[in-house]
Design an enzyme around this catalytic site. Structure first.
Site, short mmCIF file in Angstrom:
data_model
loop_
_atom_site.label_atom_id
_atom_site.label_comp_id
_atom_site.label_asym_id
_atom_site.label_seq_id
_atom_site.Cartn_x
_atom_site.Cartn_y
_atom_site.Cartn_z
N HIS A 240 0.86 -1.18 0.00
CA HIS A 240 0.00 0.00 0.00
C HIS A 240 0.91 1.24 0.00
CE1 HIS A 240 -3.46 2.30 2.22
NE2 HIS A 240 -3.53 2.47 0.93
N SER A 262 -4.80 5.48 5.29
CA SER A 262 -5.69 6.42 4.63
C SER A 262 -5.64 7.78 5.33
CB SER A 262 -7.13 5.91 4.69
OG SER A 262 -7.18 4.58 4.25
N CYS A 264 -3.49 10.37 5.33
CA CYS A 264 -2.25 10.91 5.91
C CYS A 264 -1.48 11.74 4.89
CB CYS A 264 -1.36 9.79 6.42
SG CYS A 264 -1.89 9.12 8.00
N ARG A 379 -14.74 11.85 -3.28
CA ARG A 379 -13.60 11.40 -4.08
C ARG A 379 -13.58 12.00 -5.47
NH1 ARG A 379 -9.70 7.91 -1.52
NH2 ARG A 379 -10.63 7.61 0.51
O1 O2Y Z 1 -13.50 4.76 0.69
C1 O2Y Z 1 -13.08 4.15 -0.30
O2 O2Y Z 1 -13.70 3.24 -0.81
C2 O2Y Z 1 -11.81 4.53 -0.89
S1 O2Y Z 1 -10.50 4.02 0.09
C3 O2Y Z 1 -9.05 4.48 -0.76
C4 O2Y Z 1 -9.13 5.01 -2.02
C5 O2Y Z 1 -7.97 5.36 -2.68
C6 O2Y Z 1 -6.79 5.15 -2.07
N1 O2Y Z 1 -6.71 4.63 -0.84
C7 O2Y Z 1 -7.81 4.31 -0.17
C8 O2Y Z 1 -7.60 3.75 1.20
O3 O2Y Z 1 -8.50 3.59 1.98
O4 O2Y Z 1 -6.43 3.45 1.51
MN MN Z 2 -4.98 3.67 -0.05
#
Ligand code: O2Y
Ligand code: MN
Length: 597
Positions: A240, A262, A264, A379
């Protein structure tokens, strides 16, 4: 069908799925612009998308208020034994979970089109790329997959008659009875949502949610949860991590892979604009890295994705100008405010709030409204190729050689601005004990401290203790060619709650020190928790920061770290006997170093 499919396993799976889900029609995606435009036009006509007048080829969607983020509580790793999923994952036995989900899937696409999306994670010509096929009844998912992956006919060509693929089945879980009008964002109630992974079969089944990581199955489900299992089996790494290229004034390139939980500032760092004169940065990826040892023994990384699915709130020309320029056209926005002149807006965008708009729930909104106009996890989806600082090598089939790993988290205290690991095992310990204060990007209480090993807690598809061992094994194989490992915390605050470090482009000062460490030209001080720069070792030229702040940022608070030990021990205790001995040793060594006074 616009192309011939020679892969009989795929044909068979699509056939069986259609029989189970009973869609009105089956559509094989070709991946063309015309297909994207058509689907968008249909969604605009149906009232589920709004075309933005102010941004060419951009669209806004509003999700159901119950379907706004990844749902970790409904995400499962379904291995034959519970212990193979480990303590960080929800588990249901495969037979039971499949039984439950098969009942849900039966007839679940009635009145809808079933789309078949062949996609590649990684540039199709990369030896590291892998193919998936997502079946979905959501045209919103199809359009997002167009952006986030390489999708369509070209993938069918690459697959050929015998190629392997990961089947990814997705349904929003909202069948339509004859004549029943659709809603703007169909989805199922929370207790029917399942985001399930069957690693033994490399299989993904998702039901009930149309949002982000729950529905765009190439991303978290395939490129992380299933890929971690493949990576361990095949001797590579699925992480990740953003991938970034830094270029020194002398033109030397350094490649950094960095893992943050997420929210950060990971996307911001991926697109950093260094403030130090002469230093440049290029983005290779913002979220996921697949890495393999190359013929020269170094670790090479590719970004398996083709787009960014970034958090909108807080993204501004101040925090991330490159992201702002990336999303000027050809982007999808979800759960942002719609302004009266046909643009999007969100809290922390830097632009003045519109005097009136429509909020993410579709209600009239003004700056005085009691709730935020955009959902905190709103998003944007945008093609990576549109990023002004995308590297010319971002699609290089062989990937880029990684020099530096960075782990981090959001902590108001305790963790200093930067720490370098003493060695690989210590670096694995830093990754394994990474912690962060939670935010709105995941469902759950905001502001709690959560251990998030390697920022992989929600994304590791097998027992995390074995994942730690895989990291140790990779280090053994890489030997002296292993990337150096650092831990950062950009989020330290004063007791009064003020940020100690300005962050954003100024983080390049910390990255520069890391590069100098790699080159063996920067000093570091040995402390009980790792190697730290002194203020003089960081390039702080032109930065207006109080010396007291720098001292505080680089101070190792021995008492605070001693107080941290029980939590680290408790965290590791979750893994029982499966925790690698080498990490147990790291705990003992840290305790001893802290105890020395
Ligand atoms: O809330 C979501 O479904 C998206 S989560 C996400 C999206 C892009 C990059 N990273 C994340 C994450 O939760 O790490
Ligand atoms: Mn992510």
């Amino acid at each position: 069908m616009a192309y011939e499919v020679k892969n009989q396993r795929l044909v068979q799976w699509v056939h069986e799925t259609a029989a189970l889900c009973q869609p009105e029609a089956v559509y094989w995606c070709e991946g063309s612009q015309a297909e994207y435009d058509n689907l968008m036009a249909q969604m605009v006509a149906a009232g589920s998308a709004v075309q933005l007048k102010q941004r060419p080829n951009c669209f806004l969607f509003r999700s159901d208020p119950s379907d706004v983020a990844r749902v970790e509580a409904r995400t499962y790793i379904s291995t034959p034994g519970k212990d193979d999923a480990g303590p960080t994952n929800n588990w249901i036995a495969p037979d039971e979970l499949k039984g439950t989900m098969r009942k849900l899937y039966r007839g679940c696409m009635a009145g809808r089109t079933m789309y078949v999306i062949p996609f590649s994670m990684g540039p199709i010509d990369s030896p590291m790329a892998k193919i998936g096929v997502e079946i979905t009844d959501s045209p919103y998912v199809v359009c997002n997959m167009h952006i986030m992956t390489r999708a369509g006919a070209k993938v069918i060509d690459a697959l050929g008659p015998d190629g392997d693929f990961v089947p990814c089945l997705h349904s929003v879980g909202a069948p339509l009875a004859p004549g029943q009008p659709d809603v703007a964002w169909p989805c199922a109630p929370m207790e029917q949502k399942y985001i399930s992974h069957f690693p033994e079969e490399n299989l993904i089944w998702s039901f009930g949610s149309g949002y982000g990581g729950n529905a765009l199955l190439g991303k978290k489900c395939f490129a992380l949860r299933i890929a971690t299992v493949l990576a361990r089996r095949e001797g590579w790494m699925a992480e990740h991590m953003l991938i970034l290229r830094l270029i020194s004034p002398a033109g030397k390139q350094y490649h950094i892979a960095a893992a943050f939980p997420s929210a950060c500032g990971k996307t911001n760092l991926a697109m950093i604009q260094p403030t130090i004169p002469g230093w440049q940065a290029e983005c290779i990826g913002d979220d996921i890295a697949w890495m393999k040892i190359g013929p020269d023994g170094r670790l090479y990384a590719i970004n398996p994705e083709a787009g960014f699915f970034g958090v909108a709130p807080g993204t501004s020309y101040q925090s991330n100008p490159m992201a702002m320029d990336t999303i000027r056209e050809n982007a999808i926005f979800t759960n942002c405010v719609l302004t009266d002149d046909g643009d999007v807006w969100w809290e922390g965008m830097g632009a003045p709030a519109p005097t009136h708009g429509i909020d993410w729930k579709g209600r009239d909104w003004t700056p005085g409204s009691p709730e935020p106009g955009a959902h905190p996890n709103a998003r944007f989806t945008a093609p990576a190729a549109q990023c002004p600082v995308i590297s010319s090598d971002w699609e290089k089939p062989a990937g880029v050689p990684i020099d530096i790993f960075v782990f981090g988290g959001r902590r108001a205290g305790v963790a200093p601005l930067v720490t370098e690991a003493f060695d690989w095992d210590h670096g694995v310990f830093l990754g394994a004990t990474a912690s962060s204060e939670t935010t709105a990007a995941n469902i759950g209480a905001v502001g709690n401290l959560r251990r998030d090993p390697f920022a992989m807690q929600p994304f590791c598809g097998y027992n995390m203790a074995d994942y730690f061992q895989h990291w140790l094994d990779m280090g053994d194989r890489l030997g002296s060619q292993a990337p150096r490992i650092f831990y950062v915390n950009w989020f330290r605050k004063t007791p009064a709650g003020q940020w100690l470090w300005p962050g954003y482009g100024e983080n390049s000062r910390v990255l520069k020190w890391m590069c100098e460490r790699v080159d063996g030209v920067a000093p570091a001080q040995e402390t009980p928790i790792g190697l730290l720069p002194s203020a003089a070792d960081l390039d702080l030229d032109g930065l207006d920061i109080a010396p007291d702040n720098i001292r505080e940022l680089l101070r190792v608070d021995r008492a605070a770290w001693q107080a941290e030990m029980p939590d680290i021990e408790k965290h590791f205790a979750r893994f029982g006997d499966r925790l690698p001995e080498r990490l147990r040793l790291q705990v003992q060594r840290l305790a001893a170093r802290l105890g020395r006074g």
